[in-house]
Design a protein around this motif. Structure first.
Motif, short mmCIF file in Angstrom:
data_model
loop_
_atom_site.label_atom_id
_atom_site.label_comp_id
_atom_site.label_asym_id
_atom_site.label_seq_id
_atom_site.Cartn_x
_atom_site.Cartn_y
_atom_site.Cartn_z
N PRO A 137 0.79 -1.23 0.00
CA PRO A 137 0.00 0.00 0.00
C PRO A 137 0.83 1.29 0.00
CG PRO A 137 0.31 -0.73 2.24
CD PRO A 137 1.10 -1.68 1.36
N LYS A 138 2.15 1.23 -0.32
CA LYS A 138 2.97 2.42 -0.09
C LYS A 138 3.82 2.86 -1.26
CE LYS A 138 5.39 2.85 3.51
NZ LYS A 138 6.44 2.56 4.49
N LYS A 139 3.97 2.03 -2.29
CA LYS A 139 4.99 2.33 -3.30
C LYS A 139 4.35 2.78 -4.62
CE LYS A 139 9.19 0.32 -5.30
NZ LYS A 139 10.03 -0.90 -5.39
N PRO A 140 4.59 4.01 -5.05
CA PRO A 140 4.02 4.50 -6.31
C PRO A 140 4.79 3.98 -7.52
CG PRO A 140 5.40 6.19 -5.36
CD PRO A 140 5.40 5.05 -4.38
N MET A 306 7.64 13.48 -4.15
CA MET A 306 6.95 12.64 -3.19
C MET A 306 7.84 12.32 -1.99
SD MET A 306 5.59 9.88 -5.99
CE MET A 306 4.82 10.38 -7.54
N TRP A 307 7.17 12.05 -0.87
CA TRP A 307 7.86 11.64 0.35
C TRP A 307 7.08 10.49 0.99
CZ3 TRP A 307 6.62 16.53 -1.05
CH2 TRP A 307 7.66 17.48 -1.20
N ASP A 308 7.79 9.52 1.50
CA ASP A 308 7.19 8.42 2.26
C ASP A 308 6.95 8.90 3.68
OD1 ASP A 308 6.65 6.19 3.81
OD2 ASP A 308 8.11 4.90 2.80
N MET A 309 5.69 9.07 4.05
CA MET A 309 5.38 9.62 5.37
C MET A 309 5.87 8.74 6.50
SD MET A 309 4.00 12.62 5.49
CE MET A 309 2.98 12.73 6.96
N GLN A 310 5.85 7.44 6.30
CA GLN A 310 6.23 6.56 7.40
C GLN A 310 7.68 6.75 7.82
OE1 GLN A 310 5.27 2.32 6.94
NE2 GLN A 310 4.50 2.45 9.03
N SER A 311 8.54 7.04 6.85
CA SER A 311 9.95 7.22 7.18
C SER A 311 10.35 8.68 7.35
CB SER A 311 10.82 6.58 6.10
OG SER A 311 10.62 7.22 4.84
N GLU A 312 9.59 9.61 6.77
CA GLU A 312 10.02 11.02 6.73
C GLU A 312 9.15 11.97 7.52
OE1 GLU A 312 12.95 11.42 5.22
OE2 GLU A 312 12.77 9.26 4.81
N LYS A 324 -0.08 9.03 11.60
CA LYS A 324 0.62 8.31 12.64
C LYS A 324 1.48 7.23 11.99
CE LYS A 324 -1.58 10.87 15.52
NZ LYS A 324 -0.87 12.06 16.08
N ALA A 325 2.80 7.41 12.09
CA ALA A 325 3.72 6.50 11.41
C ALA A 325 3.69 5.09 11.98
CB ALA A 325 5.14 7.06 11.48
N LYS A 326 3.38 4.96 13.26
CA LYS A 326 3.43 3.65 13.91
C LYS A 326 2.56 2.63 13.22
CE LYS A 326 2.94 1.39 18.41
NZ LYS A 326 2.64 1.57 19.85
N ASN A 327 1.34 3.04 12.85
CA ASN A 327 0.43 2.10 12.17
C ASN A 327 0.11 2.53 10.74
OD1 ASN A 327 -1.08 4.30 12.87
ND2 ASN A 327 -2.76 3.16 13.81
N HIS A 328 0.84 3.53 10.23
CA HIS A 328 0.63 4.02 8.87
C HIS A 328 -0.86 4.32 8.63
CE1 HIS A 328 1.68 4.90 4.77
NE2 HIS A 328 0.95 3.92 4.28
N GLU A 329 -1.39 5.19 9.46
CA GLU A 329 -2.80 5.58 9.37
C GLU A 329 -2.93 7.07 9.63
OE1 GLU A 329 -5.75 4.71 8.53
OE2 GLU A 329 -5.32 2.66 7.90
#
Length: 551
Positions: A137-140, A306-312, A324-329
Motif C-alpha cells: 500500500p505504499k509504493k508509487p 513525493m515523500w514516504d510519510m512513514q519514514s520522513e 501516525k507512522a506507527k500504524n501508517h494511518e
C-alpha cells in the motif's frame, strides 16, 4: 516486478529543463547503479505541481508566528526560476552560513541533491499479484503509455468534443496555484495561534458548467482550473488499468452489473482540466490524500515530488499532524505549511534531510499514488487528467473472488460508490459534486449484512431491518424516509415471508438510494453549490464573500 533486464523496462529521457538531479537514462525497475547528478544546476523547472514550535522539523521560534500565502499563489513563483525576481530566492547576508543549503529554493532544486532518493519505478505492465504484493500500500509507480489505450487520449484533447459531449455538466473550479492557508487562519495549532497577514489569499471555489468554463480557460487572466467529480458520461472514454483487480468482495456482493467480481470496488472518479500559458505552471500544496489513486494523463505533463510519510514524517511539518507512522494511518487528509516553490529552511531545517523521490507523468502515462503518500505537483501546458480511487480498506484476494482477471475495462463498467450527477434525479446528491464523501457501502450496508448472517438461516428479519433503518435516518436527520424504508423491504421480500437473504441487500436499488441520501445528509446536505457564484473563504469560521460571475 520487472528486473533490470526485463523487456518491460524502457530507457526514458530525463526532462530537459529539470532542476532536479539528472539521472542515468534508465529509470524505475531498470535503474542502473551509475545514476549521477547533473554537472550544473538547470535554471528552469521541470518537476510538476506554509509551522511553528513543536512541529516536526521546526526550528525554535516564537509562541505565535505570522504566515503568508505561498509564492506561486501570489503569481511570483508560478514560472521558471530564471523568470522570477532573484531576490525571492536569495539568502539574506545575515543568514549566510547559518541556514542549510536549499534555503528559499524550490523543491527539486539541485541544492536538495543530498536528500534525493531516486525516481519512482516506471513499468510498461503490471499484474495484480505484483501490484498487491510489491507496491500496495505504499509504493508509487508510473505505468508508461497505458493511457494511450483510452479514447480520452485523443478525444479529450479537443475542446469542441468536451463542449459537445460534456458541456452541460457542472464542475468545481479552484485557483490554478493552490494555497490553503485560510484553512488555518486564527486557529490554534500545537499550542500556537496561526496569525495570517493582510496579504491573505482566500480559498476560492466556483461551480459552473463546462460550457461556461471552456470559452475562458485559455484566457491569460482566467485563474481557474477544473478539479471536480468526473461525470459518469465520461467513463466510456476512460480505460482503467486492471493491476488493482482482485480486491476482496463479500461472498454475496455480485460486483458491477455487466462486469465481474474480479473488478475491485471503486470509490470516486475525478477530472482535471487546466491551461497554463507560456512557461507558467499550476501548483498544488504539499499534501497527502486518504485513498489509493490511479491517475491517467491525457494531455500536458505533471511533475511530482513525493515523500514516504512513514519514514520522513518526523522531518516534515504538517498543519494537523493527522498521520501516525506507527500504524501508517491518519484520521484525515493533511497538508504542510512549507511553500514548495520557496522552502524556508530557517523555519523548518529538518526538511533538508527529508528523503524525496520524483516522477514525470507525460501524456499517455498513468500513475499509482498510494494513500498517505505526501506529494507536491506542478502541471504544465493544456493539462487534462482523470483519476479513479479505491479505498485503503480494500484487500487482495489471491483467488480473485473466484474469477479470472479480465482485460482492462472502461470506467463505466465498474461499480463506483459515488456517481455524478447521480443515478437518479430523486437523490439528494443529484448534481452535487461529491468529493470525499462517506463510504456508505461499508458503513451502512455491511452492518445489515452482518445482522442477517447472525441468524442460522442467514436471513434478515423485517422488524430488525425497519428498526435499524429508522434509527439510521433519524440519527442523521433524513426526513420523510419511513415510506422509502418500507418500499425497500417490500421490493426485497418478494415472497412476503418477512425474511430477506443477504445477497438481496447488495442488489437493492431502493436501499442503496437511502444509504446515499443519508451519506449526503451527513456531509451537510446539498450545501452551497450555486452555479456561477465565486465563493471566497477567508477562514473556517464562516468569513466568506460571494461574487456572481458574468459568464
Amino acid at each position: 516486478m520487472a528486473a533490470s533486464n526485463s523487456p518491460a523496462c524502457r530507457s526514458l529521457p530525463v526532462p530537459p529543463l529539470a532542476l532536479v538531479p539528472r539521472m542515468s537514462p534508465s529509470r524505475g525497475p531498470c535503474r542502473a547503479a551509475g545514476s549521477r547528478w547533473a554537472p550544473a544546476v538547470h535554471s528552469r523547472l521541470a518537476l510538476l505541481v506554509p509551522l511553528v514550535l513543536s512541529l516536526p522539523g521546526a526550528a525554535a521560534g516564537k509562541a505565535s508566528q505570522s504566515f503568508h500565502p505561498n509564492c506561486a499563489a501570489k503569481k511570483q513563483c508560478n514560472r521558471p526560476l530564471e523568470e522570477r525576481d532573484p531576490m525571492l530566492h536569495e539568502v539574506p547576508s545575515s543568514l549566510e552560513g547559518q541556514v542549510p543549503k536549499g534555503h528559499l529554493k524550490p523543491l527539486g532544486h539541485a541544492d536538495f541533491a543530498d536528500s534525493w532518493a531516486g525516481e519512482v519505478d516506471v513499468v510498461e505492465d503490471m499484474d495484480p499479484e505484483t501490484f498487491w504484493t510489491k507496491y500496495w500500500p505504499k509504493k508509487p509507480f508510473v505505468l508508461k503509455g497505458f493511457a494511450k489505450r483510452s479514447p480520452a487520449f485523443t478525444k479529450w484533447k479537443d475542446d469542441e468534443y468536451l463542449l459537445e459531449h460534456f458541456g452541460e455538466f457542472k464542475a468545481k473550479c479552484e485557483p490554478k496555484n493552490e494555497d490553503r492557508l485560510t484553512d488555518y487562519c486564527g486557529q490554534v495549532k500545537h499550542g500556537q495561534k496561526i496569525n495570517c497577514g493582510k496579504d491573505i489569499i482566500p480559498y476560492t471555489e466556483t461551480h459552473m458548467r463546462l460550457k461556461k468554463f471552456l470559452p475562458h480557460y485559455k484566457d491569460k487572466d482566467w485563474d481557474k482550473y477544473v478539479i471536480t467529480q468526473m461525470p459518469d458520461a465520461m467513463g466510456s472514454d476512460y480505460v482503467l488499468p486492471n493491476f488493482h483487480s482482485c480486491g476482496k468482495r463479500d461472498p454475496d456482493d455480485p460486483g458491477p452489473e455487466g462486469g465481474g467480481r474480479w473488478m475491485t470496488q471503486m470509490y470516486e472518479n475525478n477530472f482535471w482540466l487546466s491551461f497554463n500559458d507560456g512557461n507558467n505552471f499550476s501548483t498544488s500544496v504539499i499534501h497527502f490524500d486518504m485513498n489509493h489513486q490511479i491517475m491517467c494523463q491525457f494531455d500536458g505533463k505533471k511533475e511530482w515530488i513525493m515523500w514516504d510519510m512513514q519514514s520522513e514524517s518526523k522531518k516534515i511539518p504538517m498543519w494537523s499532524n493527522y498521520y501516525k507512522a506507527k500504524n501508517h494511518e491518519a484520521q484525515g487528509s493533511d497538508d504542510s505549511p512549507i511553500d514548495g516553490e520557496r522552502v524556508d529552511l530557517e523555519r523548518w531545517p529538518g526538511m533538508k534531510d527529508a528523503k524525496w523521490f520524483n516522477a514525470t507523468l507525460e501524456a499517455g502515462d498513468c500513475l499509482y499514488t498510494p494513500a498517505f503518500l505526501l506529494h507536491y505537483v506542478r502541471s504544465y501546458g493544456r493539462n487534462v487528467a482523470g483519476m479513479s480511487m479505491f479505498q485503503r480498506e480494500e484487500r487482495f484476494d489471491p483467488k480473485c473472488n473466484g474469477e479470472a482477471v479480465g482485460e482492462p475495462q472502461t470506467l463505466d463498467k465498474y461499480d463506483v460508490l459515488w456517481s455524478f450527477p447521480e443515478e437518479d434525479k430523486s437523490l439528494l446528491g443529484w448534481n452535487l459534486v461529491k468529493m470525499g464523501f462517506p463510504n456508505w457501502k461499508r458503513s451502512m450496508l455491511w452492518p445489515l449484512v452482518k445482522r442477517a448472517r447472525k441468524h442460522k438461516d442467514k436471513k434478515l428479519r423485517k422488524k430488525e431491518f425497519v428498526q435499524h433503518m429508522k434509527g439510521l435516518v433519524q440519527r442523521e436527520g433524513l426526513k420523510k424516509a419511513g415510506a422509502r424504508i418500507n418500499a425497500a423491504w417490500k421490493a426485497m421480500d418478494e415472497d412476503g415471508d418477512g425474511l430477506v437473504e443477504a445477497w438481496r441487500l447488495f442488489r437493492s436499488r431502493e436501499l442503496r438510494f437511502i444509504f446515499k441520501d443519508v451519506a449526503v445528509q451527513m456531509e451537510g446536505g446539498r450545501g452551497n453549490q450555486e452555479e456561477d457564484v465565486e465563493v471566497n473563504r477567508f477562514d473556517l469560521q464562516g468569513s466568506t464573500e460571494e461574487r456572481k460571475l458574468e459568464l
